[in-house]
Write a protein that holds these residues in place. Structure first.
Motif, short mmCIF file in Angstrom:
data_model
loop_
_atom_site.label_atom_id
_atom_site.label_comp_id
_atom_site.label_asym_id
_atom_site.label_seq_id
_atom_site.Cartn_x
_atom_site.Cartn_y
_atom_site.Cartn_z
N ASP A 139 4.49 -5.24 -6.61
CA ASP A 139 3.87 -6.55 -6.84
C ASP A 139 3.79 -7.38 -5.57
OD1 ASP A 139 3.26 -6.15 -9.49
OD2 ASP A 139 5.12 -7.05 -10.24
N LEU A 140 4.73 -7.21 -4.66
CA LEU A 140 4.73 -7.97 -3.41
C LEU A 140 3.65 -7.48 -2.44
CD1 LEU A 140 8.56 -8.35 -2.77
CD2 LEU A 140 6.96 -10.09 -3.59
N GLU A 141 3.18 -6.26 -2.62
CA GLU A 141 2.17 -5.70 -1.73
C GLU A 141 0.78 -6.14 -2.14
OE1 GLU A 141 2.78 -3.82 1.01
OE2 GLU A 141 4.91 -4.12 0.62
N ASN A 142 -0.15 -6.10 -1.19
CA ASN A 142 -1.55 -6.40 -1.48
C ASN A 142 -2.15 -5.26 -2.31
OD1 ASN A 142 -1.60 -8.82 -0.09
ND2 ASN A 142 -2.10 -7.81 1.84
N TYR A 143 -3.21 -5.59 -3.00
CA TYR A 143 -3.89 -4.61 -3.86
C TYR A 143 -4.39 -3.43 -3.04
CZ TYR A 143 -7.22 -2.78 -7.27
OH TYR A 143 -7.91 -1.97 -8.13
N GLU A 144 -4.94 -3.68 -1.87
CA GLU A 144 -5.49 -2.61 -1.03
C GLU A 144 -4.39 -1.71 -0.46
OE1 GLU A 144 -6.33 -5.88 -0.60
OE2 GLU A 144 -8.31 -5.78 -1.55
N THR A 145 -3.19 -2.22 -0.37
CA THR A 145 -2.07 -1.45 0.20
C THR A 145 -1.61 -0.34 -0.73
OG1 THR A 145 -1.35 -3.47 1.27
CG2 THR A 145 0.21 -1.67 1.23
N VAL A 146 -1.75 -0.53 -2.02
CA VAL A 146 -1.25 0.45 -3.00
C VAL A 146 -2.41 1.16 -3.70
CG1 VAL A 146 0.97 -0.63 -3.38
CG2 VAL A 146 -0.99 -1.38 -4.71
N ASP A 147 -3.40 1.57 -2.92
CA ASP A 147 -4.57 2.18 -3.54
C ASP A 147 -4.53 3.70 -3.60
OD1 ASP A 147 -4.81 2.60 -0.86
OD2 ASP A 147 -6.92 2.00 -0.73
N SER A 148 -3.47 4.32 -3.09
CA SER A 148 -3.38 5.77 -3.18
C SER A 148 -1.96 6.19 -3.58
CB SER A 148 -3.75 6.42 -1.83
OG SER A 148 -2.73 6.19 -0.89
N LYS A 149 -1.89 7.42 -4.04
CA LYS A 149 -0.61 7.97 -4.51
C LYS A 149 0.42 8.04 -3.38
CE LYS A 149 1.01 12.30 -6.43
NZ LYS A 149 0.64 13.62 -6.91
N ASP A 150 -0.02 8.41 -2.19
CA ASP A 150 0.90 8.54 -1.05
C ASP A 150 1.49 7.19 -0.64
OD1 ASP A 150 0.44 11.27 -0.99
OD2 ASP A 150 -1.25 11.07 0.40
N LYS A 151 0.67 6.16 -0.66
CA LYS A 151 1.15 4.84 -0.28
C LYS A 151 2.16 4.29 -1.30
CE LYS A 151 -3.01 3.64 2.29
NZ LYS A 151 -4.19 2.78 2.35
N VAL A 152 1.90 4.56 -2.57
CA VAL A 152 2.84 4.12 -3.61
C VAL A 152 4.13 4.92 -3.50
CG1 VAL A 152 3.24 3.96 -6.10
CG2 VAL A 152 1.01 3.34 -5.16
N GLN A 153 4.03 6.22 -3.22
CA GLN A 153 5.23 7.05 -3.08
C GLN A 153 6.07 6.58 -1.90
OE1 GLN A 153 6.19 9.38 -5.35
NE2 GLN A 153 8.11 9.41 -4.23
N ALA A 154 5.44 6.11 -0.84
CA ALA A 154 6.19 5.57 0.30
C ALA A 154 6.97 4.32 -0.11
CB ALA A 154 5.23 5.24 1.44
N LEU A 155 6.37 3.49 -0.97
CA LEU A 155 7.09 2.32 -1.48
C LEU A 155 8.26 2.73 -2.38
CD1 LEU A 155 4.14 -0.10 -2.29
CD2 LEU A 155 5.81 -0.32 -0.46
N VAL A 156 8.04 3.77 -3.19
CA VAL A 156 9.12 4.27 -4.07
C VAL A 156 10.27 4.80 -3.22
CG1 VAL A 156 9.72 6.07 -5.73
CG2 VAL A 156 7.61 4.77 -6.02
N ASP A 157 9.93 5.52 -2.15
CA ASP A 157 10.96 6.09 -1.28
C ASP A 157 11.72 5.02 -0.50
OD1 ASP A 157 10.26 8.58 -2.17
OD2 ASP A 157 8.94 9.01 -0.46
N SER A 158 11.11 3.85 -0.33
CA SER A 158 11.79 2.77 0.40
C SER A 158 12.91 2.13 -0.41
CB SER A 158 10.78 1.69 0.83
OG SER A 158 10.31 0.99 -0.30
#
Length: 135
Positions: free
Chosen positions: A60-79
């Motif tokens: 929710d803290l990230e911009n909409y364009e930042t979480v537009d792919s599976k890899d980018k979301v997985q990087a947030l999950v791994d953080s």
């Protein structure tokens, strides 16, 4: 014919009392084990919900364009610091388009997560979804 009078407790009475005691003890221990397993599953589910809440708040803290792919979301999950016994992965990011006057607008994403862990030699798996709306 002489009738023997029983005085005291016979050996058979000891054996019967021991068998009844053992059966009762096994039943109580079985119930205790089932309650313990159920409480453990509830505690693990509670922990997973806490981690997923933290992941969703990070998204929710990230911009909409930042979480537009599976890899980018997985990087947030791994953080997020999740213990090794839980496996959380982003399974897909689905975009929903709103057709308005002939043009498509990309304004809603549905992010699907797959959470898995092992308890009592059984693999358990949950699927959770989160909606991200463009602001």
């Amino acid at each position: 014919m002489k009738i023997n009078k029983e005085k005291g407790i016979a050996n058979v009475d000891y054996v019967v009392a021991l068998i009844v005691f053992l059966l009762g003890s096994v039943a109580v221990l079985g119930l205790y084990l089932n309650v313990y397993k159920t409480m453990s599953k509830i505690k693990i589910d509670e922990t997973i919900i806490g981690y997923m809440t933290e992941i969703c708040e990070t998204i929710d803290l990230e911009n909409y364009e930042t979480v537009d792919s599976k890899d980018k979301v997985q990087a947030l999950v791994d953080s997020v610091a999740i213990p090794n016994q839980y496996k959380v992965e982003c399974s897909s990011v689905d975009k929903y388009n709103n057709a308005r006057e002939g043009e498509e607008q990309d304004i809603i994403e549905k992010i699907n997560f797959r959470i898995s862990y092992k308890i009592d030699d059984m693999q358990r798996e949950y699927i959770l979804s989160k909606v991200k709306v463009k602001e």
